[in-house]
Design an enzyme around this catalytic site. Structure first.
Site, PDB file in Angstrom:
ATOM      1  N   LYS A 175      15.858 -22.863 -47.592  1.00 34.03           N
ATOM      2  CA  LYS A 175      17.198 -23.216 -47.130  1.00 34.03           C
ATOM      3  C   LYS A 175      17.062 -24.270 -46.038  1.00 34.03           C
ATOM      4  CE  LYS A 175      19.752 -21.470 -43.915  1.00 34.03           C
ATOM      5  NZ  LYS A 175      20.411 -22.670 -43.359  1.00 34.03           N
ATOM      6  N   GLU A 251       9.624 -17.716 -35.664  1.00 36.64           N
ATOM      7  CA  GLU A 251       9.326 -18.508 -34.482  1.00 36.64           C
ATOM      8  C   GLU A 251      10.651 -18.876 -33.857  1.00 36.64           C
ATOM      9  OE1 GLU A 251       8.763 -22.351 -33.496  1.00 36.64           O
ATOM     10  OE2 GLU A 251       6.637 -22.195 -33.057  1.00 36.64           O
ATOM     11  N   CYS A 285      11.428 -26.358 -29.310  1.00 36.05           N
ATOM     12  CA  CYS A 285      11.311 -25.028 -28.708  1.00 36.05           C
ATOM     13  C   CYS A 285      10.178 -24.911 -27.706  1.00 36.05           C
ATOM     14  CB  CYS A 285      11.168 -23.971 -29.802  1.00 36.05           C
ATOM     15  SG  CYS A 285       9.865 -24.312 -30.995  1.00 36.05           S
ATOM     16  N   GLU A 384      17.715 -20.806 -23.315  1.00 36.22           N
ATOM     17  CA  GLU A 384      17.195 -22.055 -23.862  1.00 36.22           C
ATOM     18  C   GLU A 384      18.324 -23.084 -23.894  1.00 36.22           C
ATOM     19  OE1 GLU A 384      14.278 -23.227 -27.544  1.00 36.22           O
ATOM     20  OE2 GLU A 384      15.959 -21.895 -28.001  1.00 36.22           O
TER      21      GLU A 384
END
Length: 483
Positions: A175, A251, A285, A384
């Site tokens: 996807k 992750e 990230c 984040e």
């Protein structure tokens, strides 16, 4: 406006398939339409899973390591042949710099070749537990894998899951991210051209929402989910996968601290951390997002990192003069702009970024922001931020440095800057993160495992251990003379 790139279709059983009404893909640097894609649906996701299940159960793919290696080498060759075209498309559809896009392609090609080599060395073990009693521990493919790919590195972050999944013998449904469908479609054309890859082993269904992802997570016939993205979405995937007890490779988010001690080489630290915090406009990230600075060094470090940030030229990724590209889209630009205002309220703005005017006004650009903050409970420290916005915090001693480095729920990456090797060893061991770089930040390569502690994820990608999430261990027991 005429479309520059072919329409991105779904790919099931080696056939290109339409889907929902077409949606546009935009260039984030100027808002122009690059092309269109056809979103899939839950029904198409189910169809792709059924094809992948058939390929896994009824072909010899999972037991043919040399064929798997050949297919991966073929894919690496095709990615290399399309490297320049893909890099240009990454710049156009993702917004990153040309050198960042080229680096992404080099990494993806390297990763594909690395797992091509490992495909022929998936090893088990044998032991004799008593005279004539043999236990064979065989490593077998886990089954059908769904790979959910983010937009920020759409080639590399696909390949680092696809490579080990195929090397292990899994079949796959992908996807892709709705922000980068054209990039993904070009990668799928490379996959389609691999003669050693049987029909149905790799499939792909586009998304423009959550329907496709939810179908893959809920499917009884999907054995593994490999997801890269936010911790919040990772938690939803984990909950959705619970009824079928899928294996998860996650992750997730990061909030990487860079710990700068008073004996650090400041030239090196400033150079490394400018690049590590602003690469991909901070939309990565493992970006360095918190500068933890020894108090005696604070004034000098702050002045030097501010000057370095001010000197960064923001602009289109295709412009050789640009040193930082755009954010992925307008909503991201608005979100980070709001965070800058929050930083002004909760901390001290050292350098206030914002949307540039003139020729860049049509794009999703923001210049870098640097702020000082003392309250580690602030969401600016704890969450984040995923943009070109970085905090400066201070510490008195090693104990406080470690405590602050570990003060968030994340544990994906960190870095330590010091000339003292013993201190570097102590601090790197004490920081709870999957990767700790010493006197540098952001080194990633196929051979070295990455992954997170705590809410930064489950499992490891890259390296030999990257195979583990896509393999099962089967114990076959034999008593000699009993058969």
């Amino acid at each position: 406006m005429s479309l520059t790139y072919p329409e991105a279709l779904n790919y099931i059983g080696a056939e290109w398939i339409g889907g929902e009404p077409a949606a546009d893909s935009l260039n984030p640097a100027n808002g122009s339409i690059l092309g269109s894609y056809r979103p899939g649906s839950g029904g198409l996701a189910d169809q792709a899973v059924a094809v992948a299940r058939e390929a896994f159960d009824r072909t010899g793919w999972s037991s043919s390591p040399r064929q798997r290696a050949a297919a991966l080498y073929e894919l690496a060759d095709r990615l290399e042949a399309a490297k320049d075209e893909l890099a240009d498309l990454i710049v156009a559809e993702n917004g990153k710099l040309k050198r960042e896009a080229v680096g992404e392609m080099i990494g993806a090609i390297s990763e594909t070749r690395y797992y091509a080599g490992l495909a022929r060395t998936v090893l088990g073990r044998t032991l004799e537990t008593a005279p004539g009693n043999f236990s064979m521990m065989n490593r077998e493919a886990a089954g059908v894998t769904a790979i959910i790919v983010p937009w920020n590195a759409p080639v590399t972050l696909l390949v680092r899951s696809l490579g080990p999944a195929l090397a292990a013998g899994c079949t796959v449904v992908i996807k892709p991210a709705p922000q980068t469908p054209l990039i993904h479609a070009l990668v799928m054309r490379c996959i389609h051209e691999c003669p050693s890859l049987p029909k149905g082993v790799v499939n792909s269904v586009n998304e423009n929402g959550i329907e496709v992802g939810e179908a893959l997570v809920a499917s009884d016939d999907v054995d593994v989910i490999s997801f890269t993205g936010s911790s919040a979405t990772g938690k939803r995937i984990m909950a959705g996968a619970a009824p079928t007890l899928k294996r998860l490779s996650l992750e997730l988010g990061g909030k990487a601290p860079a710990v700068i001690f008073d004996d650090a080489d400041l030239d090196q630290a400033v150079r490394e951390l400018t690049g590590a915090s602003l690469m991909m406009a901070g939309q990565i990230c493992v970006a360095a997002t918190r500068f933890l600075v020894a108090k005696p060094l604070e004034k000098e470090f702050t002045a030097r990192i501010k000057a370095a940030f001010e000197a960064v030229q923001t602009g289109p990724g295709a412009d050789p003069a640009s040193q930082m590209g755009s954010l992925i889209d307008r909503p991201s630009q608005a979100r980070v702009a709001g965070l800058i205002e929050q930083a002004a309220d909760e901390g001290e703005l050292i350098l206030k970024g914002g949307a540039p005017g003139g020729a860049l006004a049509a794009g999703s650009f923001l210049t870098p922001t640097l702020f000082r903050i003392d309250d580690i409970r602030s969401s600016l420290v704890q969450e984040e931020l995923f943009g070109p916005i970085v905090s400066i915090e201070t510490f008195e001693d090693e104990q406080e440095a470690v405590a602050k480095a570990n003060a968030t729920r994340y544990g994906l990456a960190a870095s330590v800057f010091t000339r003292d090797l013993n201190r570097a060893t102590r601090i790197s061991r004490a920081i709870r993160a999957g990767t700790v770089w010493l006197n540098c930040h952001g080194r990633l390569f196929a051979e070295g495992e990455t992954g997170g502690y705590r809410q930064s994820g489950l499992g490891r990608l890259h390296g030999v251990e990257g195979l583990n999430d896509f393999l099962e261990t089967k114990h076959v027991y034999l008593e000699a003379g009993a058969v």
